[in-house]
Design a protein around this motif. Structure first.
Motif, PDB file in Angstrom:
ATOM      1  N   SER A 254     -17.732 -36.810   8.301  1.00 55.93           N
ATOM      2  CA  SER A 254     -16.898 -36.439   6.986  1.00 55.93           C
ATOM      3  C   SER A 254     -17.040 -35.938   5.789  1.00 55.93           C
ATOM      4  O   SER A 254     -17.078 -35.480   5.190  1.00 55.93           O
ATOM      5  N   VAL A 255     -18.998 -35.983   5.920  1.00 56.67           N
ATOM      6  CA  VAL A 255     -19.741 -35.262   5.223  1.00 56.67           C
ATOM      7  C   VAL A 255     -18.854 -33.258   4.667  1.00 56.67           C
ATOM      8  O   VAL A 255     -18.888 -32.990   4.215  1.00 56.67           O
ATOM      9  N   GLN A 256     -19.114 -33.018   6.465  1.00 59.10           N
ATOM     10  CA  GLN A 256     -18.921 -31.503   6.234  1.00 59.10           C
ATOM     11  C   GLN A 256     -16.760 -31.128   6.345  1.00 59.10           C
ATOM     12  O   GLN A 256     -17.073 -30.634   6.074  1.00 59.10           O
ATOM     13  N   ARG A 257     -17.154 -32.286   6.492  1.00 55.75           N
ATOM     14  CA  ARG A 257     -14.731 -31.988   5.850  1.00 55.75           C
ATOM     15  C   ARG A 257     -14.683 -32.128   4.640  1.00 55.75           C
ATOM     16  O   ARG A 257     -13.687 -31.301   3.280  1.00 55.75           O
ATOM     17  N   TRP A 258     -15.465 -32.881   3.877  1.00 52.99           N
ATOM     18  CA  TRP A 258     -15.557 -32.964   2.293  1.00 52.99           C
ATOM     19  C   TRP A 258     -15.792 -31.734   2.205  1.00 52.99           C
ATOM     20  O   TRP A 258     -15.536 -30.991   1.066  1.00 52.99           O
ATOM     21  N   VAL A 259     -16.635 -31.070   3.100  1.00 56.33           N
ATOM     22  CA  VAL A 259     -17.471 -29.727   1.584  1.00 56.33           C
ATOM     23  C   VAL A 259     -16.376 -28.626   2.123  1.00 56.33           C
ATOM     24  O   VAL A 259     -15.925 -27.698   0.815  1.00 56.33           O
ATOM     25  N   ALA A 260     -15.681 -28.936   3.157  1.00 52.57           N
ATOM     26  CA  ALA A 260     -14.890 -27.686   3.883  1.00 52.57           C
ATOM     27  C   ALA A 260     -13.440 -28.302   2.792  1.00 52.57           C
ATOM     28  O   ALA A 260     -12.701 -26.841   2.384  1.00 52.57           O
ATOM     29  N   ASP A 261     -13.402 -29.046   1.852  1.00 57.27           N
ATOM     30  CA  ASP A 261     -12.250 -29.749   1.818  1.00 57.27           C
ATOM     31  C   ASP A 261     -12.854 -28.939   0.137  1.00 57.27           C
ATOM     32  O   ASP A 261     -11.930 -29.848  -0.787  1.00 57.27           O
ATOM     33  N   TYR A 262     -14.056 -29.212  -0.220  1.00 55.56           N
ATOM     34  CA  TYR A 262     -13.936 -28.976  -1.468  1.00 55.56           C
ATOM     35  C   TYR A 262     -13.160 -28.685  -2.641  1.00 55.56           C
ATOM     36  O   TYR A 262     -13.363 -27.057  -2.480  1.00 55.56           O
ATOM     37  N   ARG A 263     -12.921 -28.460  -3.463  1.00 55.60           N
ATOM     38  CA  ARG A 263     -12.028 -27.835  -4.384  1.00 55.60           C
ATOM     39  C   ARG A 263     -12.810 -27.129  -5.526  1.00 55.60           C
ATOM     40  O   ARG A 263     -11.878 -26.237  -6.259  1.00 55.60           O
ATOM     41  N   GLY A 264     -13.881 -27.466  -5.976  1.00 53.84           N
ATOM     42  CA  GLY A 264     -14.993 -26.459  -7.282  1.00 53.84           C
ATOM     43  C   GLY A 264     -15.247 -24.975  -6.612  1.00 53.84           C
ATOM     44  O   GLY A 264     -14.914 -24.052  -7.669  1.00 53.84           O
ATOM     45  N   GLU A 265     -15.097 -24.979  -5.298  1.00 49.34           N
ATOM     46  CA  GLU A 265     -15.671 -23.378  -5.003  1.00 49.34           C
ATOM     47  C   GLU A 265     -15.540 -23.495  -3.095  1.00 49.34           C
ATOM     48  O   GLU A 265     -15.819 -24.720  -2.393  1.00 49.34           O
ATOM     49  N   PRO A 266     -15.005 -22.011  -2.912  1.00 47.76           N
ATOM     50  CA  PRO A 266     -15.343 -22.687  -1.243  1.00 47.76           C
ATOM     51  C   PRO A 266     -16.225 -22.463  -0.561  1.00 47.76           C
ATOM     52  O   PRO A 266     -17.443 -21.623  -0.999  1.00 47.76           O
ATOM     53  N   LEU A 267     -16.960 -23.939   0.038  1.00 44.32           N
ATOM     54  CA  LEU A 267     -17.716 -23.943   1.050  1.00 44.32           C
ATOM     55  C   LEU A 267     -18.374 -24.379   2.465  1.00 44.32           C
ATOM     56  O   LEU A 267     -17.043 -24.214   2.853  1.00 44.32           O
ATOM     57  N   MET A 268     -19.021 -24.300   3.182  1.00 51.37           N
ATOM     58  CA  MET A 268     -19.200 -24.710   4.401  1.00 51.37           C
ATOM     59  C   MET A 268     -20.513 -25.435   4.431  1.00 51.37           C
ATOM     60  O   MET A 268     -21.683 -25.153   3.630  1.00 51.37           O
TER      61      MET A 268
END
Length: 419
Positions: A254-268
């Protein structure tokens, strides 16, 4: 059987110079097989032990292997950084227990420099969740203080209280931060991981190094003294990556998906274990190629054993015929040649095993000091014993071919004079 063994040993001794070349080739094949297997096993263990207890590694979007390489193994460089606001947002997630930011890019005499927080020494784990331990001194507490890995301190001869300067960038073309010296406040105990080859400083120190730099060069006329920098707000604007520990392991996806969907900047966000397996799949191609090459060397060596014994049959026709004339049966002749080949193979395999143990004991400290690779020098593993036994068994089977050839030679063929 005891008489046959003695006879085979004496027969081999009479042709010792020819057979010694075969023994050396079998020993070389054994060294390659066992050596490559030991390096492969220990290299995998080194890769796996580089980081543990970290649930996720977060960084700018790139490849999972690339993110793992530069954040854990200090190899390569990041394509982009992640903003400090993203680090704070990640730390504020309800499932996140701790976040350790990492800032890379500088070096010191060929060793990478890592900017981080004091939490790094508390939360970072390696091997079987072993914590970092200071052999001397204490962690950095102020700007322009450094904690050295064991290899850095040993190879460069640094002690507590010594001063050092860092360089902007890595490689041959670097620019020194000569006006901002650091003081060594701590030296870490050896871990057998990339930590040993790293200079650790605070994120504030990393920011202070570059606050008056632009485009890889110090801005003329804007040089700031260390005393003035200590009085400034040195909160970092960006970091290279972040190690993340979770309150509960099931929350990792779930945290991995949250990071992938983070809108502030493209993260992984990557799972270190999964990325390590992917990395090993890439390295495994070369590993399998080396194993094939060593196996081919073994086959050539055993083929040499067969050819030497077969060639000697023409010279030993009379000897074998005399043995048969005095009562030796065909099975005794076959057993004699098979024992001779087995003795040669066993001698080569034992010599190769001794060489492997000696080389690992001699080269292990050098490999650890210069390349950070920990090679065990103890007794072979079960897999290595199996390979060693396979060399002996294959050599014995190969020596049966000359025996079967001798079985077909008639008694009269050996006793009749050849014109």
């Amino acid at each position: 059987m005891k008489a046959l063994i003695g006879l085979a040993a004496r027969s081999a001794w009479n042709r010792r110079f020819t057979l010694m070349l075969t023994v050396c080739s079998i020993a070389l094949a054994t060294v390659l097989l066992l050596g490559i297997e030991r390096v492969r096993t220990d290299l995998r263990a080194n890769f796996s032990s580089a980081v543990s207890g970290t649930d996720l590694i977060v960084g700018a979007r790139s490849g999972s292997t690339q993110l793992l390489l530069y954040s854990v193994f200090r190899i390569g460089a990041a394509t982009n950084n992640m903003g400090w606001q993203s680090v704070q947002a990640l730390a504020g997630h309800r499932a996140v227990a701790w976040v350790v930011p990492l800032s890379l890019g500088d070096s010191h005499r060929g060793f990478p420099v890592l900017g981080t927080t004091p939490d790094y020494f508390q939360h970072f784990r390696y091997g079987d969740r072993q914590p970092l331990r200071l052999a001397e001194g204490q962690p950095f507490a102020q700007v322009f203080e450094a904690v050295l890995g064991a290899d850095v301190a040993q190879q460069l001869g640094y002690r507590l209280g010594q001063r050092l300067t860092l360089a902007h960038g890595s490689g041959e073309l670097v620019a020194e931060h000569a006006d901002k010296p650091f003081v060594v406040t701590g030296i870490l105990a050896r871990t057998g991981t990339p930590v040993d080859r790293t200079v650790h400083i605070s994120l504030q120190s990393m920011e202070a190094l570059h606050i008056d730099w632009l485009g890889g060069m110090q801005v003329p006329g804007m040089a700031l003294s260390p005393e003035k920098l200590r009085q400034m707000d040195l909160q970092p604007r960006a970091v290279t990556a972040a190690l993340v520990g979770l309150k509960s392991r099931p929350a990792v996806f779930s945290v991995q998906r949250w990071v992938a969907d983070y809108r502030g900047e493209p993260l992984m966000a990557i799972l270190p274990g999964v990325a390590l397996d992917e990395l090993w799949d890439v390295v495994g191609v070369g590993e399998r190629a080396l194993l094939v090459m060593s196996a081919l060397v073994g086959i050539v060596s055993l083929a040499g054993l067969v050819s030497v014994v077969l060639t000697s049959l023409n010279e030993r026709r009379r000897e074998l015929a005399v043995l048969r004339a005095v009562g030796a049966g065909l099975r005794h002749i076959v057993a004699l040649l098979a024992l001779e080949g087995a003795l040669v193979t066993l001698l080569g395999a034992v010599l190769g095993l001794v060489l492997v143990l000696g080389l690992t004991a001699a080269l292990g400290p050098w490999l650890q000091a210069h390349h950070g690779l920990v090679i065990g020098w103890g007794l072979p593993s079960p897999v290595q014993w199996a390979l060693w036994s396979a060399v002996i068994a294959t050599g014995w089977l190969a020596s049966l071919l000359p025996g079967l050839r001798a079985y077909r030679l008639s008694l009269a063929d050996g006793l009749s004079p050849r014109i």
